[in-house]
Design a protein around this motif. Structure first.
Motif, mmCIF file in Angstrom:
data_model
loop_
_atom_site.group_PDB
_atom_site.id
_atom_site.type_symbol
_atom_site.label_atom_id
_atom_site.label_comp_id
_atom_site.label_asym_id
_atom_site.label_seq_id
_atom_site.Cartn_x
_atom_site.Cartn_y
_atom_site.Cartn_z
ATOM 1 N N ILE A 1 13.197 -6.260 8.676
ATOM 2 C CA ILE A 1 13.178 -5.891 10.096
ATOM 3 C C ILE A 1 12.640 -7.053 10.939
ATOM 4 O O ILE A 1 13.194 -7.368 11.994
ATOM 5 C CB ILE A 1 12.337 -4.624 10.313
ATOM 6 C CG1 ILE A 1 13.055 -3.415 9.727
ATOM 7 C CG2 ILE A 1 12.062 -4.403 11.800
ATOM 8 C CD1 ILE A 1 12.224 -2.156 9.718
ATOM 9 N N ASP A 2 11.590 -7.694 10.467
ATOM 10 C CA ASP A 2 11.026 -8.826 11.204
ATOM 11 C C ASP A 2 12.044 -9.961 11.349
ATOM 12 O O ASP A 2 12.092 -10.635 12.378
ATOM 13 C CB ASP A 2 9.767 -9.349 10.511
ATOM 14 C CG ASP A 2 8.595 -8.383 10.625
ATOM 15 O OD1 ASP A 2 8.633 -7.498 11.500
ATOM 16 O OD2 ASP A 2 7.648 -8.515 9.821
ATOM 17 N N ALA A 3 12.859 -10.167 10.327
ATOM 18 C CA ALA A 3 13.835 -11.253 10.349
ATOM 19 C C ALA A 3 15.117 -10.891 11.095
ATOM 20 O O ALA A 3 15.896 -11.778 11.445
ATOM 21 C CB ALA A 3 14.175 -11.663 8.922
ATOM 22 N N ALA A 4 15.345 -9.609 11.341
ATOM 23 C CA ALA A 4 16.580 -9.173 12.006
ATOM 24 C C ALA A 4 16.627 -9.701 13.436
ATOM 25 O O ALA A 4 15.666 -9.573 14.186
ATOM 26 C CB ALA A 4 16.681 -7.656 11.995
ATOM 27 N N SER A 5 17.777 -10.301 13.783
ATOM 28 C CA SER A 5 17.927 -10.827 15.141
ATOM 29 C C SER A 5 19.038 -10.110 15.903
ATOM 30 O O SER A 5 19.322 -10.464 17.040
ATOM 31 C CB SER A 5 18.208 -12.329 15.098
ATOM 32 O OG SER A 5 19.395 -12.576 14.372
ATOM 33 N N SER A 6 19.664 -9.127 15.263
ATOM 34 C CA SER A 6 20.698 -8.344 15.948
ATOM 35 C C SER A 6 20.639 -6.902 15.465
ATOM 36 O O SER A 6 20.009 -6.601 14.442
ATOM 37 C CB SER A 6 22.084 -8.929 15.649
ATOM 38 O OG SER A 6 22.426 -8.712 14.297
#
Length: 121
Positions: free
Chosen positions: A65-70
């Motif tokens: 979730i922290d790495a999600a950018s979209s």
């Protein structure tokens, strides 16, 4: 003619079928007290032994979730978590069914519904 709310509630109560659960059904089926104790110990052991696995799953989900950018990446995180939880649940069911078989109890299959009861078809 007005019908009071209390009258309607009373009529609904009388019309509703009475659902009862036998004490043995509510207590976990046809298990003897000794079998119930073994089942409890098996559940306790499984949850203790798999604590790190569940913790790793949560940490992995949080990192995703922290790495999600979209929104699409976020949805992928959720789907991956759901797959991992299902795998964990399958492993738990397999472990518990193995214990149940050793105790001479039938294996459980299918999805439980509300209140722990299964749908009868």
């Amino acid at each position: 003619m007005r019908i009071s709310t209390a009258s309607l509630a009373f009529a609904a109560l009388l019309a509703a079928p009475v659902i009862t659960i036998a004490p043995s059904d509510a207590a976990g089926g046809d298990e003897s007290p000794a079998q119930a104790e073994v089942m409890f110990q098996a559940r306790k052991t499984w949850f203790k032994d798999n604590f790190q696995r569940r913790l790793d799953l949560l940490e992995s989900h949080q990192n995703c979730i922290d790495a999600a950018s979209s929104m699409q990446e976020f949805k992928t995180c959720r789907k991956d978590k759901k797959k991992a939880r299902k795998s964990l649940k399958r492993d738990y069911r397999a472990y518990m069914n193995k214990v149940r078989n050793q105790l001479g109890l039938p294996a459980r299959a299918g999805k439980p519904v509300a209140n722990g009861r299964r749908l009868e078809a």
